[in-house]
Design a protein around this motif. Structure first.
Motif, PDB file in Angstrom:
ATOM      1  N   GLU A 149       0.842  -1.198   0.000  1.00  0.00           N
ATOM      2  CA  GLU A 149       0.000   0.000   0.000  1.00  0.00           C
ATOM      3  C   GLU A 149       0.879   1.250   0.000  1.00  0.00           C
ATOM      4  N   PHE A 150       1.933   1.252   0.810  1.00  0.00           N
ATOM      5  CA  PHE A 150       2.840   2.401   0.862  1.00  0.00           C
ATOM      6  C   PHE A 150       3.564   2.589  -0.468  1.00  0.00           C
ATOM      7  N   SER A 167       3.123   5.866  -2.627  1.00  0.00           N
ATOM      8  CA  SER A 167       4.301   6.656  -3.006  1.00  0.00           C
ATOM      9  C   SER A 167       4.333   6.892  -4.504  1.00  0.00           C
ATOM     10  N   ARG A 168       4.088   5.838  -5.250  1.00  0.00           N
ATOM     11  CA  ARG A 168       4.139   5.942  -6.714  1.00  0.00           C
ATOM     12  C   ARG A 168       3.044   6.841  -7.265  1.00  0.00           C
ATOM     13  N   SER A 169       1.854   6.734  -6.711  1.00  0.00           N
ATOM     14  CA  SER A 169       0.741   7.529  -7.241  1.00  0.00           C
ATOM     15  C   SER A 169       0.769   8.958  -6.710  1.00  0.00           C
ATOM     16  N   GLY A 170       1.418   9.180  -5.581  1.00  0.00           N
ATOM     17  CA  GLY A 170       1.548  10.520  -5.016  1.00  0.00           C
ATOM     18  C   GLY A 170       0.462  10.828  -4.006  1.00  0.00           C
ATOM     19  N   ILE A 171       0.893  11.387  -2.880  1.00  0.00           N
ATOM     20  CA  ILE A 171      -0.099  11.792  -1.879  1.00  0.00           C
ATOM     21  C   ILE A 171      -0.607  13.192  -2.220  1.00  0.00           C
ATOM     22  N   ILE A 172      -1.746  13.517  -1.708  1.00  0.00           N
ATOM     23  CA  ILE A 172      -2.372  14.809  -1.960  1.00  0.00           C
ATOM     24  C   ILE A 172      -1.833  15.820  -0.940  1.00  0.00           C
ATOM     25  N   LYS A 203      -1.446  16.175  -6.437  1.00  0.00           N
ATOM     26  CA  LYS A 203      -0.603  15.060  -6.006  1.00  0.00           C
ATOM     27  C   LYS A 203       0.858  15.507  -5.987  1.00  0.00           C
ATOM     28  N   LEU A 204       1.561  15.060  -4.974  1.00  0.00           N
ATOM     29  CA  LEU A 204       2.987  15.358  -4.857  1.00  0.00           C
ATOM     30  C   LEU A 204       3.777  14.285  -5.596  1.00  0.00           C
ATOM     31  N   SER A 205       5.031  14.564  -5.877  1.00  0.00           N
ATOM     32  CA  SER A 205       5.874  13.608  -6.601  1.00  0.00           C
ATOM     33  C   SER A 205       6.077  12.329  -5.791  1.00  0.00           C
ATOM     34  N   ALA A 206       6.537  11.295  -6.456  1.00  0.00           N
ATOM     35  CA  ALA A 206       6.780  10.006  -5.795  1.00  0.00           C
ATOM     36  C   ALA A 206       7.819  10.154  -4.685  1.00  0.00           C
ATOM     37  N   ASP A 207       8.902  10.880  -4.952  1.00  0.00           N
ATOM     38  CA  ASP A 207       9.950  11.061  -3.938  1.00  0.00           C
ATOM     39  C   ASP A 207       9.432  11.823  -2.717  1.00  0.00           C
ATOM     40  N   THR A 208       8.695  12.891  -2.976  1.00  0.00           N
ATOM     41  CA  THR A 208       8.132  13.684  -1.888  1.00  0.00           C
ATOM     42  C   THR A 208       7.127  12.855  -1.092  1.00  0.00           C
ATOM     43  N   SER A 209       6.303  12.112  -1.798  1.00  0.00           N
ATOM     44  CA  SER A 209       5.294  11.266  -1.139  1.00  0.00           C
ATOM     45  C   SER A 209       5.956  10.201  -0.281  1.00  0.00           C
ATOM     46  N   GLU A 210       7.005   9.589  -0.805  1.00  0.00           N
ATOM     47  CA  GLU A 210       7.706   8.546  -0.053  1.00  0.00           C
ATOM     48  C   GLU A 210       8.283   9.103   1.242  1.00  0.00           C
ATOM     49  N   ARG A 211       8.884  10.276   1.184  1.00  0.00           N
ATOM     50  CA  ARG A 211       9.466  10.875   2.390  1.00  0.00           C
ATOM     51  C   ARG A 211       8.373  11.244   3.396  1.00  0.00           C
ATOM     52  N   ALA A 212       7.215  11.683   2.915  1.00  0.00           N
ATOM     53  CA  ALA A 212       6.098  11.997   3.817  1.00  0.00           C
ATOM     54  C   ALA A 212       5.613  10.733   4.519  1.00  0.00           C
ATOM     55  N   ILE A 213       5.560   9.639   3.791  1.00  0.00           N
ATOM     56  CA  ILE A 213       5.140   8.361   4.384  1.00  0.00           C
ATOM     57  C   ILE A 213       6.168   7.889   5.404  1.00  0.00           C
ATOM     58  N   LEU A 214       7.456   8.030   5.084  1.00  0.00           N
ATOM     59  CA  LEU A 214       8.511   7.664   6.037  1.00  0.00           C
ATOM     60  C   LEU A 214       8.392   8.500   7.313  1.00  0.00           C
ATOM     61  N   LEU A 215       8.101   9.767   7.154  1.00  0.00           N
ATOM     62  CA  LEU A 215       7.942  10.649   8.307  1.00  0.00           C
ATOM     63  C   LEU A 215       6.756  10.202   9.162  1.00  0.00           C
TER      64      LEU A 215
END
Length: 153
Positions: free
Chosen positions: A35-36, A40-45, A82-94
């Motif tokens: 799911e993460f 990450s790939r689709s981008g978080i809002i 939607k934010l970029s994949a990299d930005t989304s991934e870091r937000a999820i890690l946070l």
């Protein structure tokens, strides 16, 4: 279509939400990682990110620094963008880090205070200042593991 955007935001908000309850065993065992990855790939809002930022008491400047994006660029995004994949991934890690910290400390407020305290384990730096690198994330995760098991550095 409006209903679809609302549902997507609610799903992301739940994913990024910090709660006091530990996640279920199946989630920890790895099923949630797909799911993460997809999120990450689709981008978080952006709106979900801003809610996470408020929950963690991060300023816009602090969240932008952690996400490796300029504050101005972040401001330009529409709330439903939607934010970029990299930005989304870091937000999820946070989000995951703060979830873990909440589990270890038993309370989000206690963990937030710990993150803003200079600590010997981090060369007397504030743990929050290490969040601009994945190594910093890992160092904090490792320290949380030591605290959880009563092993202090």
């Amino acid at each position: 279509m409006k209903h679809s955007k609302s549902n997507r935001y609610q799903e992301q908000e739940q994913t990024l939400l910090i709660v006091s309850e530990p996640p279920t065993a199946a989630y920890v065992a790895g099923s949630g990682y797909f799911e993460f990855i997809q999120l990450s790939r689709s981008g978080i809002i952006k709106k979900a990110l801003l809610n996470l930022s408020r929950q963690l008491s991060f300023t816009l400047s602090e969240i932008a620094h952690v996400l490796h994006i300029s504050e101005r660029t972040l401001q330009r995004y529409a709330d439903d963008a939607k934010l970029s994949a990299d930005t989304s991934e870091r937000a999820i890690l946070l989000s995951q880090l703060y979830q873990r910290g909440t589990e270890v400390f038993g309370d989000l407020e206690n963990f937030k205070e710990w993150m803003r305290t200079p600590l010997p384990a981090f060369n007397y730096q504030h743990p929050i200042s290490l969040l601009d690198t994945t190594f910093g994330f890992q160092l904090i995760q490792d320290e949380l593991g030591r605290i959880e098991h009563g092993l202090f550095a």
